[in-house]
Design a protein around this motif. Structure first.
Motif, mmCIF file in Angstrom:
data_model
loop_
_atom_site.group_PDB
_atom_site.id
_atom_site.type_symbol
_atom_site.label_atom_id
_atom_site.label_comp_id
_atom_site.label_asym_id
_atom_site.label_seq_id
_atom_site.Cartn_x
_atom_site.Cartn_y
_atom_site.Cartn_z
ATOM 1 N N LEU A 41 28.685 46.750 28.580
ATOM 2 C CA LEU A 41 29.155 45.613 29.363
ATOM 3 C C LEU A 41 30.530 45.893 29.950
ATOM 4 N N ALA A 42 31.423 46.464 29.144
ATOM 5 C CA ALA A 42 32.755 46.782 29.651
ATOM 6 C C ALA A 42 32.671 47.807 30.781
ATOM 7 N N GLY A 43 31.833 48.832 30.597
ATOM 8 C CA GLY A 43 31.690 49.846 31.629
ATOM 9 C C GLY A 43 31.112 49.296 32.915
ATOM 10 N N CYS A 44 30.140 48.396 32.789
ATOM 11 C CA CYS A 44 29.547 47.783 33.978
ATOM 12 C C CYS A 44 30.563 46.897 34.702
ATOM 13 N N LEU A 45 31.315 46.123 33.947
ATOM 14 C CA LEU A 45 32.331 45.272 34.571
ATOM 15 C C LEU A 45 33.426 46.116 35.211
ATOM 16 N N GLU A 46 33.696 47.270 34.610
ATOM 17 C CA GLU A 46 34.649 48.190 35.225
ATOM 18 C C GLU A 46 34.111 48.671 36.570
ATOM 19 N N ASN A 47 32.828 49.011 36.628
ATOM 20 C CA ASN A 47 32.205 49.380 37.901
ATOM 21 C C ASN A 47 32.392 48.292 38.951
ATOM 22 N N LEU A 48 32.373 47.054 38.509
ATOM 23 C CA LEU A 48 32.414 45.915 39.425
ATOM 24 C C LEU A 48 33.828 45.405 39.675
ATOM 25 N N GLY A 49 34.832 46.141 39.192
ATOM 26 C CA GLY A 49 36.203 45.822 39.579
ATOM 27 C C GLY A 49 37.154 45.418 38.482
ATOM 28 N N LEU A 50 36.712 45.415 37.226
ATOM 29 C CA LEU A 50 37.609 45.071 36.130
ATOM 30 C C LEU A 50 38.371 46.324 35.702
ATOM 31 N N TYR B 5 49.248 47.845 30.003
ATOM 32 C CA TYR B 5 48.510 47.187 31.072
ATOM 33 C C TYR B 5 49.414 46.694 32.207
ATOM 34 N N GLU B 6 50.729 46.850 32.022
ATOM 35 C CA GLU B 6 51.654 46.441 33.078
ATOM 36 C C GLU B 6 51.483 47.356 34.286
ATOM 37 N N GLY B 7 51.413 46.749 35.435
ATOM 38 C CA GLY B 7 51.300 47.520 36.660
ATOM 39 C C GLY B 7 49.890 47.916 37.031
ATOM 40 N N LEU B 8 48.896 47.624 36.161
ATOM 41 C CA LEU B 8 47.514 47.941 36.507
ATOM 42 C C LEU B 8 46.995 46.967 37.559
ATOM 43 N N PRO B 9 46.064 47.403 38.395
ATOM 44 C CA PRO B 9 45.447 46.468 39.332
ATOM 45 C C PRO B 9 44.788 45.313 38.583
ATOM 46 N N ARG B 10 44.856 44.147 39.160
ATOM 47 C CA ARG B 10 44.246 42.958 38.580
ATOM 48 C C ARG B 10 42.910 42.690 39.246
ATOM 49 N N PRO B 11 41.968 42.077 38.525
ATOM 50 C CA PRO B 11 42.058 41.632 37.134
ATOM 51 C C PRO B 11 41.876 42.805 36.166
ATOM 52 N N TRP B 12 42.495 42.705 34.991
ATOM 53 C CA TRP B 12 42.338 43.735 33.985
ATOM 54 C C TRP B 12 41.655 43.134 32.760
ATOM 55 N N GLY B 13 41.162 44.024 31.912
ATOM 56 C CA GLY B 13 40.504 43.559 30.709
ATOM 57 C C GLY B 13 40.557 44.606 29.627
ATOM 58 N N PHE B 14 40.020 44.277 28.485
ATOM 59 C CA PHE B 14 39.985 45.213 27.372
ATOM 60 C C PHE B 14 38.729 44.953 26.555
ATOM 61 N N LYS B 15 38.382 45.944 25.748
ATOM 62 C CA LYS B 15 37.230 45.808 24.863
ATOM 63 C C LYS B 15 37.541 46.457 23.527
ATOM 64 N N ASP B 16 37.411 45.692 22.465
ATOM 65 C CA ASP B 16 37.422 46.185 21.094
ATOM 66 C C ASP B 16 36.661 45.152 20.278
ATOM 67 N N ALA C 124 29.781 38.780 36.399
ATOM 68 C CA ALA C 124 30.873 39.371 37.172
ATOM 69 C C ALA C 124 31.333 38.439 38.281
ATOM 70 N N ALA C 125 30.374 37.809 38.951
ATOM 71 C CA ALA C 125 30.730 36.865 40.013
ATOM 72 C C ALA C 125 31.558 35.720 39.455
ATOM 73 N N ALA C 126 31.183 35.226 38.281
ATOM 74 C CA ALA C 126 31.930 34.132 37.656
ATOM 75 C C ALA C 126 33.338 34.564 37.266
ATOM 76 N N LEU C 127 33.511 35.853 37.000
ATOM 77 C CA LEU C 127 34.821 36.381 36.627
ATOM 78 C C LEU C 127 35.643 36.804 37.831
ATOM 79 N N GLY C 128 35.116 36.612 39.024
ATOM 80 C CA GLY C 128 35.840 36.961 40.228
ATOM 81 C C GLY C 128 35.789 38.429 40.582
ATOM 82 N N LEU C 129 34.801 39.145 40.060
ATOM 83 C CA LEU C 129 34.647 40.566 40.359
ATOM 84 C C LEU C 129 33.677 40.754 41.528
ATOM 85 N N ASP C 130 33.524 41.989 41.950
ATOM 86 C CA ASP C 130 32.629 42.299 43.064
ATOM 87 C C ASP C 130 31.218 42.493 42.531
ATOM 88 N N ALA C 131 30.456 41.426 42.507
ATOM 89 C CA ALA C 131 29.124 41.457 41.903
ATOM 90 C C ALA C 131 28.141 42.309 42.697
#
Length: 226
Positions: free
Chosen positions: A19-28, A90-101, A183-190
């Motif tokens: 899920l994290a990898g897919c959301l990363e593909n879509l802009g996270l 995470y400072e200075g990273l493009p937004r939106p950003w996220g994490f997974k653990d 992803a669309a609900a999170l404001g990413l490029d679905a």
């Protein structure tokens, strides 16, 4: 679009990496994460600097990643300070950003103290598939695997009762559709390409009905998944 970070949560071996990898593909933006590992060919998409922060909180209450706490944990001032020190990554990273653990699933109170508007996305997986994966990786017996599965998913259900967020079934036949909707609900490029997802990453296959001791929780999770 909200700039609040996104936490990808869920039990270990439950598709959170996918899920994290897919959301990363879509802009996270995930920042510097592990992109290759022995039991995760495409990497677990985690920042390892978060592990000791989470492990310290768990250890303080006599818990661990494989023996999750069953109640929310209030973080100490020093633990919050430890988290804030890692957040400099995470400072200075493009937004939106996220994490997974996955550990964060049972430790979200501290994260919400730092980010009151934190957004969540959860991955769930059939308890027998999780148990099979934990047996293959760590030699877990079913009882230990189901106990851990219950602890993490209890937290998912607790938070889902408080705030709305997408819950994605890792084995759903329409997985891609569900992830793109989230992803669309999170404001990413679905509509962006999503090459991270691959059926070859799923080694457990179809599963029978969940065992009785975890069946009610699995049904509750499935009812919320979309």
């Amino acid at each position: 679009m909200s700039l609040a970070p996104v936490a990808v949560i869920g039990m270990h071996r439950s598709g959170t990496s996918c899920l994290a990898g897919c959301l990363e593909n879509l802009g996270l933006t995930l920042g510097e994460v592990i992109t290759e590992a022995p039991h995760n060919r495409r990497g677990n998409r985690e920042n390892p600097r978060l592990w000791p922060v989470h492990d310290a909180v768990l250890a303080r209450v006599g818990a661990s990643w494989d023996r999750p706490p069953l109640e929310p944990i209030a973080w100490t001032r020093d633990e919050i300070a430890g988290l804030r020190s890692v957040l400099a990554d995470y400072e200075g990273l493009p937004r939106p950003w996220g994490f997974k653990d996955p550990r964060a699933t049972v430790l979200l109170d501290g994260w919400f103290e730092v980010f009151p508007d934190l957004r969540l996305a959860a991955s769930i997986r059939h308890p027998l598939a999780v148990a099979g994966s934990l047996r293959a990786r760590d030699g877990f017996d079913p009882a230990a695997a189901f106990a851990a599965w219950r602890g993490y998913n209890l937290a998912v259900l607790r938070w889902r009762g408080a705030i709305a967020f997408p819950i994605i079934d890792y084995d759903a036949p329409d997985y891609e559709v569900r992830v793109r909707r989230a992803a669309a609900a999170l404001g990413l490029d679905a509509q962006a390409p999503m090459p991270f997802r691959s059926d070859e990453l799923n080694h457990q296959g179809e599963q029978p009905e969940a065992p009785q001791e975890v069946r009610p929780m699995w049904r509750a999770l499935q009812a919320l998944a979309a």
